[in-house]
Write an enzyme that holds these catalytic residues in place. Structure first.
Site, mmCIF file in Angstrom:
data_model
loop_
_atom_site.group_PDB
_atom_site.id
_atom_site.type_symbol
_atom_site.label_atom_id
_atom_site.label_comp_id
_atom_site.label_asym_id
_atom_site.label_seq_id
_atom_site.Cartn_x
_atom_site.Cartn_y
_atom_site.Cartn_z
ATOM 1 N N TYR A 1 -15.904 -2.543 8.480
ATOM 2 C CA TYR A 1 -14.462 -2.251 8.396
ATOM 3 C C TYR A 1 -13.767 -2.670 9.689
ATOM 4 C CZ TYR A 1 -10.435 1.031 8.162
ATOM 5 O OH TYR A 1 -9.203 1.612 8.157
ATOM 6 N N ARG B 1 -12.543 14.045 18.686
ATOM 7 C CA ARG B 1 -11.664 13.180 17.907
ATOM 8 C C ARG B 1 -10.205 13.554 18.141
ATOM 9 N NH1 ARG B 1 -15.643 10.900 17.618
ATOM 10 N NH2 ARG B 1 -16.776 10.043 15.848
ATOM 11 N N ASN C 1 -7.197 8.689 14.074
ATOM 12 C CA ASN C 1 -7.413 9.382 12.789
ATOM 13 C C ASN C 1 -6.109 10.014 12.330
ATOM 14 O OD1 ASN C 1 -10.427 9.228 12.783
ATOM 15 N ND2 ASN C 1 -10.097 10.319 14.688
ATOM 16 N N GLY D 1 0.832 -1.211 0.000
ATOM 17 C CA GLY D 1 0.000 0.000 0.000
ATOM 18 C C GLY D 1 0.864 1.257 0.000
ATOM 19 N N HIS D 2 2.010 1.194 -0.692
ATOM 20 C CA HIS D 2 3.001 2.295 -0.612
ATOM 21 C C HIS D 2 2.540 3.575 -1.298
ATOM 22 C CE1 HIS D 2 3.724 0.992 -4.678
ATOM 23 N NE2 HIS D 2 4.480 2.062 -4.874
ATOM 24 N N ARG D 3 1.470 3.504 -2.096
ATOM 25 C CA ARG D 3 1.000 4.742 -2.740
ATOM 26 C C ARG D 3 -0.044 5.450 -1.896
ATOM 27 N NH1 ARG D 3 0.080 3.525 -8.986
ATOM 28 N NH2 ARG D 3 -0.053 5.780 -9.052
ATOM 29 N N PRO E 1 -3.725 2.885 14.666
ATOM 30 C CA PRO E 1 -3.626 4.345 14.663
ATOM 31 C C PRO E 1 -4.980 5.010 14.870
ATOM 32 C CG PRO E 1 -2.858 3.397 12.581
ATOM 33 C CD PRO E 1 -3.570 2.318 13.324
ATOM 34 N N TRP F 1 -20.844 18.646 8.815
ATOM 35 C CA TRP F 1 -21.708 17.492 9.112
ATOM 36 C C TRP F 1 -21.858 17.263 10.600
ATOM 37 C CZ3 TRP F 1 -22.305 12.212 6.579
ATOM 38 C CH2 TRP F 1 -22.747 12.363 5.259
ATOM 39 N N GLY G 1 1.353 4.290 3.648
ATOM 40 C CA GLY G 1 2.448 3.586 2.972
ATOM 41 C C GLY G 1 3.500 4.554 2.450
HETATM 42 N N1 LIG Z 1 -6.289 7.354 7.072
HETATM 43 C C1 LIG Z 1 -6.570 7.220 8.356
HETATM 44 O O1 LIG Z 1 -7.037 8.147 9.018
HETATM 45 C C2 LIG Z 1 -6.316 5.912 9.067
HETATM 46 C C3 LIG Z 1 -6.595 5.848 10.424
HETATM 47 C C4 LIG Z 1 -6.358 4.663 11.111
HETATM 48 C C5 LIG Z 1 -5.856 3.563 10.427
HETATM 49 N N2 LIG Z 1 -5.580 3.642 9.099
HETATM 50 C C6 LIG Z 1 -5.068 2.432 8.438
HETATM 51 O O2 LIG Z 1 -3.865 2.694 7.773
HETATM 52 C C7 LIG Z 1 -3.784 1.883 6.597
HETATM 53 C C8 LIG Z 1 -3.490 2.761 5.405
HETATM 54 O O3 LIG Z 1 -4.487 3.771 5.280
HETATM 55 P P1 LIG Z 1 -4.296 5.031 4.321
HETATM 56 O O4 LIG Z 1 -4.974 6.167 4.956
HETATM 57 O O5 LIG Z 1 -2.874 5.134 3.893
HETATM 58 O O6 LIG Z 1 -5.205 4.590 3.074
HETATM 59 P P2 LIG Z 1 -5.002 4.990 1.554
HETATM 60 O O7 LIG Z 1 -4.338 6.289 1.452
HETATM 61 O O8 LIG Z 1 -6.325 4.796 0.901
HETATM 62 O O9 LIG Z 1 -3.987 3.876 1.049
HETATM 63 C C9 LIG Z 1 -4.336 2.550 0.942
HETATM 64 C C10 LIG Z 1 -3.500 1.952 -0.153
HETATM 65 O O10 LIG Z 1 -3.828 0.567 -0.252
HETATM 66 C C11 LIG Z 1 -3.811 0.232 -1.608
HETATM 67 N N3 LIG Z 1 -4.647 -0.935 -1.862
HETATM 68 C C12 LIG Z 1 -5.887 -1.186 -1.378
HETATM 69 N N4 LIG Z 1 -6.340 -2.344 -1.860
HETATM 70 C C13 LIG Z 1 -5.372 -2.828 -2.677
HETATM 71 C C14 LIG Z 1 -5.251 -3.985 -3.488
HETATM 72 N N5 LIG Z 1 -6.232 -4.905 -3.550
HETATM 73 N N6 LIG Z 1 -4.100 -4.162 -4.168
HETATM 74 C C15 LIG Z 1 -3.114 -3.244 -4.132
HETATM 75 N N7 LIG Z 1 -3.168 -2.128 -3.389
HETATM 76 C C16 LIG Z 1 -4.290 -1.930 -2.681
HETATM 77 C C17 LIG Z 1 -4.375 1.439 -2.321
HETATM 78 O O11 LIG Z 1 -3.936 1.401 -3.633
HETATM 79 P P3 LIG Z 1 -4.427 2.450 -4.753
HETATM 80 O O12 LIG Z 1 -3.584 3.663 -4.510
HETATM 81 O O13 LIG Z 1 -4.129 1.780 -6.034
HETATM 82 O O14 LIG Z 1 -5.889 2.666 -4.478
HETATM 83 C C18 LIG Z 1 -3.780 2.582 -1.520
HETATM 84 O O15 LIG Z 1 -2.568 3.024 -2.065
HETATM 85 C C19 LIG Z 1 -5.099 1.135 6.496
HETATM 86 O O16 LIG Z 1 -4.953 -0.165 6.998
HETATM 87 C C20 LIG Z 1 -6.019 1.915 7.385
HETATM 88 O O17 LIG Z 1 -6.981 1.077 7.946
HETATM 89 C C21 LIG Z 1 -5.795 4.801 8.388
#
Ligand SMILES: NC(=O)c1ccc[n+]([C@@H]2O[C@H](COP(=O)([O-])OP(=O)(O)OC[C@H]3O[C@@H](n4cnc5c(N)ncnc54)[C@H](OP(=O)(O)O)[C@@H]3O)[C@@H](O)[C@H]2O)c1
Length: 318
Positions: free
Chosen positions: A136, A209, A165, A10-12, A163, A202, A16
């Protein structure tokens, strides 16, 4: 000591990409990445083949289907199945190919809706979850438990970070499906640009939070993957919370929006309060560094430059 090679799944994404930035300063660690076009992490056969070929020593599993209240509430099937598919494919393939270390990313929404505050790790599975993101949360609980079971049954160090938010560089700014902080930042920016006199947020504005700057999270993850005996799961937060209305005022100030801010109580609020207890991670030697004000400044700068460069993420995530 850090593993010699780490696959960042998930590096993008926001997390990641922050982990990759953080790992760049570790000279002796090779970071392995694959784009979704080259590797669908939900496809077990493809994932197994990738692990057999690339043989990372460790994995940070930051790939997931992620979204705000609206998306979680509207698409529970997708949030459950997509997340389970990715977790199962990656964790099983990692174990089958001899990976001894894996760090899974969950979220504090795994904890009960009415958990005592601040929420400590032992609150897991003590009472019902928040309904709006139950699918989720259940998928994340399965991932966390699967890591715990692999560790207990097979002795591999598979563990999890929960983590709070997050916000920061490379966040997703989709107008309907993004999280509260990027959604507000984007709306206040648009309101300033168009000279809008009022922004309606909203819900009641009263839920509390907590927010953590994503580069702080990346630092925590690298710290955790270097620990000899990490906790099975550990909260990662800033330890500070505020109301959504207070957040809106802070964002408006950062962006330079001077109009009126009001609330829309007809929209759902979600969990009334969510603040994590971060004593456990502090006891391992990690502490958050970036204040919300500093983090918001950095995030707004990144937002503006991502917008200018045409790289601002607005994917629907569903
Ligand atoms: N954002 C928050 O506030 C938050 C809070 C608590 C926990 N987290 C956790 O942190 C982690 C990362 O979250 P994030 O905010 O970085 O999310 P994000 O920006 O949406 O990144 C998720 C990445 O996963 C990739 N991905 C998802 N399904 C995939 C698949 N089937 N194959 C290949 N790549 C896939 C996506 O690829 P594409 O770029 O191609 O879509 C995207 O780059 C998650 O586990 C999330 O639950 C996030």
């Amino acid at each position: 000591m850090l593993p010699k090679s780490i696959f960042v799944a998930g590096h993008r994404g926001m997390v990641g990409s922050a982990v990759c930035r953080r790992l760049e300063i570790e000279k002796n660690v090779e970071t392995i990445t694959r784009c979704r076009a080259d590797l669908d992490l939900g496809n077990a056969a493809e994932v197994r083949h990738f692990f057999e070929q690339s043989r990372p020593q460790a994995v940070i599993l930051a790939a997931a289907l992620v979204g705000g209240i609206h998306a979680n509430n509207a698409y529970p099937v997708e949030f459950m199945t997509e997340n389970l598919r990715v977790e199962l494919a990656v964790i099983e393939a990692a174990f089958a190919t001899g990976v001894s270390r894996l760090l899974f990313l969950g979220s504090t929404c795994i904890y009960p809706r009415l958990a005592p505050q601040p929420i400590s790790e032992d609150q897991l599975l003590t009472s019902p979850l928040e309904k709006t993101n139950e699918a989720y949360a259940l998928a994340k609980i399965v991932g966390l438990k699967l890591c715990e079971y692999y560790r207990r049954e097979h002795g591999v160090i598979y563990h999890s970070a929960m983590p709070t938010n997050l916000y920061g560089k490379n966040d997703n700014y989709h107008p309907a499906n993004s999280h509260v902080l990027p959604a507000l930042l984007s709306r206040f920016h648009a309101a300033k640009e168009s000279g809008l006199e009022e922004v309606v947020i909203w819900g009641t504005g009263s839920p509390r939070r907590e927010f953590l700057y994503v580069d702080d999270l990346a630092d925590a993850l690298v710290h955790l993957i270097g620990l000899a005996d990490p906790p099975d799961w550990v909260n990662v937060g800033s330890g500070v919370d505020l109301t959504i209305l207070e957040l809106a005022h802070k964002i408006a100030k950062t962006v330079g929006y001077q109009g009126k801010i009001s609330t829309d109580p007809s929209k759902p609020d979600g969990t009334p309060r969510k603040q994590t207890n971060i004593s456990l991670i502090r006891s391992t030697g990690w502490t958050p560094k970036t204040s919300l004000d500093q983090g918001l400044e950095e995030t707004y700068k990144a937002f503006l430059s991502e917008k200018l460069a045409g790289t601002l993420r607005t994917s629907q995530n569903k």
